[in-house]
Scaffold this motif. Structure first.
Motif, PDB file in Angstrom:
ATOM      1  N   TYR A  46       0.812  -1.215   0.000  1.00  0.00           N
ATOM      2  CA  TYR A  46       0.000   0.000   0.000  1.00  0.00           C
ATOM      3  C   TYR A  46       0.853   1.277   0.000  1.00  0.00           C
ATOM      4  O   TYR A  46       0.305   2.376   0.003  1.00  0.00           O
ATOM      5  N   ASN A  47       2.170   1.123  -0.060  1.00  0.00           N
ATOM      6  CA  ASN A  47       3.047   2.263  -0.319  1.00  0.00           C
ATOM      7  C   ASN A  47       3.232   2.494  -1.819  1.00  0.00           C
ATOM      8  O   ASN A  47       3.765   3.531  -2.217  1.00  0.00           O
ATOM      9  N   ASP A  48       2.801   1.539  -2.616  1.00  0.00           N
ATOM     10  CA  ASP A  48       2.932   1.630  -4.074  1.00  0.00           C
ATOM     11  C   ASP A  48       1.742   2.413  -4.617  1.00  0.00           C
ATOM     12  O   ASP A  48       0.664   1.847  -4.858  1.00  0.00           O
ATOM     13  N   ALA A  49       1.919   3.713  -4.803  1.00  0.00           N
ATOM     14  CA  ALA A  49       0.807   4.588  -5.198  1.00  0.00           C
ATOM     15  C   ALA A  49       0.195   4.172  -6.527  1.00  0.00           C
ATOM     16  O   ALA A  49      -1.027   4.256  -6.714  1.00  0.00           O
ATOM     17  N   ALA A  50       1.028   3.729  -7.472  1.00  0.00           N
ATOM     18  CA  ALA A  50       0.507   3.341  -8.784  1.00  0.00           C
ATOM     19  C   ALA A  50      -0.381   2.104  -8.676  1.00  0.00           C
ATOM     20  O   ALA A  50      -1.450   2.029  -9.294  1.00  0.00           O
ATOM     21  N   ALA A  51       0.040   1.140  -7.867  1.00  0.00           N
ATOM     22  CA  ALA A  51      -0.765  -0.079  -7.691  1.00  0.00           C
ATOM     23  C   ALA A  51      -2.065   0.231  -6.972  1.00  0.00           C
ATOM     24  O   ALA A  51      -3.125  -0.321  -7.310  1.00  0.00           O
ATOM     25  N   VAL A  52      -2.016   1.115  -5.967  1.00  0.00           N
ATOM     26  CA  VAL A  52      -3.227   1.509  -5.242  1.00  0.00           C
ATOM     27  C   VAL A  52      -4.192   2.222  -6.181  1.00  0.00           C
ATOM     28  O   VAL A  52      -5.411   1.980  -6.146  1.00  0.00           O
ATOM     29  N   GLU A  53      -3.660   3.085  -7.057  1.00  0.00           N
ATOM     30  CA  GLU A  53      -4.508   3.807  -8.000  1.00  0.00           C
ATOM     31  C   GLU A  53      -5.137   2.859  -9.025  1.00  0.00           C
ATOM     32  O   GLU A  53      -6.307   2.996  -9.382  1.00  0.00           O
ATOM     33  N   GLU A  54      -4.384   1.883  -9.460  1.00  0.00           N
ATOM     34  CA  GLU A  54      -4.917   0.898 -10.413  1.00  0.00           C
ATOM     35  C   GLU A  54      -6.061   0.116  -9.774  1.00  0.00           C
ATOM     36  O   GLU A  54      -7.092  -0.131 -10.411  1.00  0.00           O
ATOM     37  N   GLN A  55      -5.890  -0.267  -8.513  1.00  0.00           N
ATOM     38  CA  GLN A  55      -6.960  -0.970  -7.807  1.00  0.00           C
ATOM     39  C   GLN A  55      -8.188  -0.083  -7.681  1.00  0.00           C
ATOM     40  O   GLN A  55      -9.324  -0.536  -7.896  1.00  0.00           O
ATOM     41  N   PHE A  56      -7.986   1.177  -7.342  1.00  0.00           N
ATOM     42  CA  PHE A  56      -9.076   2.142  -7.187  1.00  0.00           C
ATOM     43  C   PHE A  56      -9.889   2.253  -8.482  1.00  0.00           C
ATOM     44  O   PHE A  56     -11.127   2.214  -8.456  1.00  0.00           O
ATOM     45  N   LYS A  57      -9.211   2.377  -9.610  1.00  0.00           N
ATOM     46  CA  LYS A  57      -9.899   2.542 -10.892  1.00  0.00           C
ATOM     47  C   LYS A  57     -10.711   1.297 -11.250  1.00  0.00           C
ATOM     48  O   LYS A  57     -11.829   1.395 -11.761  1.00  0.00           O
ATOM     49  N   SER A  58     -10.148   0.139 -10.978  1.00  0.00           N
ATOM     50  CA  SER A  58     -10.863  -1.116 -11.266  1.00  0.00           C
ATOM     51  C   SER A  58     -12.119  -1.230 -10.416  1.00  0.00           C
ATOM     52  O   SER A  58     -13.189  -1.628 -10.904  1.00  0.00           O
TER      53      SER A  58
END
Length: 446
Positions: A122-134
């Motif tokens: 959850y420190n990986d902002a890009a991965a968190v954002e990708e999850q959010f969009k999905s």
């Protein structure tokens, strides 16, 4: 004579249980429920009734009498339930929502979020954002379904979590849902009542409407802990049932677990519901989702939680929920079996039973039927810890080991094991109406 005495014992026990539970059943009469909207979203909100936060649906109080769903959605309302919960959004979600609407129940729709314990950072902002969009795409797809009750953001994402940025992500998802879907509530599901996690949720995800807890043996302290930490909104118990396999100490010399009979589990379900769920309906508890509706496909012991057999035979545990939700038992009750009523080679399950390869073994079970109906039997032996394939089409209630029984449809049976290892002997008892009872014995083959 023995059968008559046993019948009288269970009849007296049932009357005693009914009397003890009458107050909780009466409480539920005061909980009003609405009909399903024909189309379009239902309006779900939280209101404060004289200091008690409640869920309202289409302007009416809505106490969740729910089932953690795996199979047999069509039976939930028949037993008095009004809702199911799912764990993720997948190819079956549309069908589940449509079926729930058809059968007059709601859905707490699970949104699976990735977990630190599974390697997500959850420190990986890009991965968190990708999850959010999905997730946003899924919310937009299902937000107007008339069966939808609320969104459950994650299931036990807190398991072994050390990075509280998890709850920043949960809060952002909750904010987004409220922005695009003003009609439904949001919650997140914790593995137990962790006060430090609840405090972080209150700070990092303040838009969550409901707190949800999966809890088994510790449910006796859950209400107190939720209140002490300062949670002011409604809460749900989103999984509950008999003490978990992980909460039971090994009971045999090789580490085997003892499973309660279906009759003994039924007593647990009624007691827990009365003492720890409906008892707190006027102090923040907005209901619960019993675990597990249908039958299990996997687990350390494959039948630990299911309320039905794989062939849809209701067990006493399902009837316990009928009583808990409706205030009455079904007109025809499941057979009754106690642990001491099942024997393997003259021994009970707690006696660390060991047998030899090639040895003839004898098993027996005694059961009582409330209505005095004729009973039939089915026995199976399975390898300990087996996983039941969802597409298994066996005619038997369990995919047991073939060719070991002389006849597995009698009250007293004989069988011979051909391989060493840890096994579990199952007995299923059926009445004339298709109700069932179950009991098990773990044993070791040397």
């Amino acid at each position: 004579m023995m059968k008559i005495l046993l019948y009288l014992f269970f009849a007296i026990f049932a009357l005693k249980t009914t009397a003890c539970s009458s107050d909780s059943a009466q409480e539920q009469i005061d909980v009003t429920e609405d009909d399903q909207p024909a189309d379009g979203p239902a309006k779900v909100e939280v209101r404060n009734d004289g200091g008690n936060p409640r869920i309202y649906r289409n302007g009416m109080p809505y106490f969740v009498k729910g089932a953690a769903y795996n199979n047999f959605l069509d039976e939930v309302k028949n037993y008095g339930g009004n809702s199911i919960r799912t764990y993720s959004i997948n190819e079956d979600t549309q069908a589940v929502l449509d079926s729930a609407q058809q059968h007059g129940i709601t859905v707490c729709l699970g949104i699976w979020i990735k977990r630190e314990t599974d390697g997500f950072d959850y420190n990986d902002a890009a991965a968190v954002e990708e999850q959010f969009k999905s997730i946003k795409a899924d919310v937009l797809r299902f937000k107007d379904h008339p069966a939808l009750l609320m969104w459950a953001i994650g299931n036990e994402a807190d398991s072994r979590a050390t990075n509280f940025k998890l709850y920043d992500a949960v809060g952002e998802i909750s904010d987004m849902i409220h922005e695009v879907d003003p009609n439904h509530l949001t919650t997140t599901v914790l593995a137990g009542t962790k006060t430090d996690h609840i405090k972080e949720i209150m700070e990092r995800a303040p838009s969550l409407d409901v707190l949800s807890i999966n809890t088994y043996a510790p449910i006796i302290n859950s209400h107190k802990k939720i209140k002490e930490v300062g949670w002011q909104k409604p809460y749900l118990i989103t999984e509950w049932g008999p003490r978990g396999t992980w909460e039971n100490p090994p009971a045999t010399s090789w580490g085997g677990l003892l499973e309660l009979t279906s009759t003994e589990k039924a007593e647990v379900y009624r007691e827990v519901y009365n003492k720890h769920i409906i008892a707190n309906a006027n102090d923040g508890c907005a209901g619960a989702y019993v675990f597990l509706w249908g039958y299990q496909n996997h687990g350390e012991v494959a039948t630990w939680y299911g309320l039905f057999t794989r062939k849809k035979h209701p067990l006493g545990t399902a009837h316990a929920m009928h009583y808990s939700w409706r205030g009455t038992f079904p007109s025809n009750r499941a057979p009754q079996v106690k642990g001491e009523d099942m024997l393997l080679n003259g021994l009970t399950a707690d006696q660390s039973i060991k047998v030899k390869v090639g040895q003839e073994n004898r098993a027996s079970i005694k059961a009582v039927d409330f209505e005095g109906e004729n009973l039939t039997y089915e026995w199976q032996v399975v390898k300990e810890g087996f996983v039941m394939a969802k597409d298994n089409h066996s005619m038997d209630v369990l995919p047991g080991i073939d060719g070991i029984f002389e006849n597995n449809r009698e009250q007293n049976v004989r069988f011979t094991m051909t391989q060493t290892g840890e096994y579990r002997l199952y007995a299923f008892v059926y009445d004339e109406k298709g109700n069932a009872a179950s009991a098990t014995i773990p044993f070791l083959v040397e």
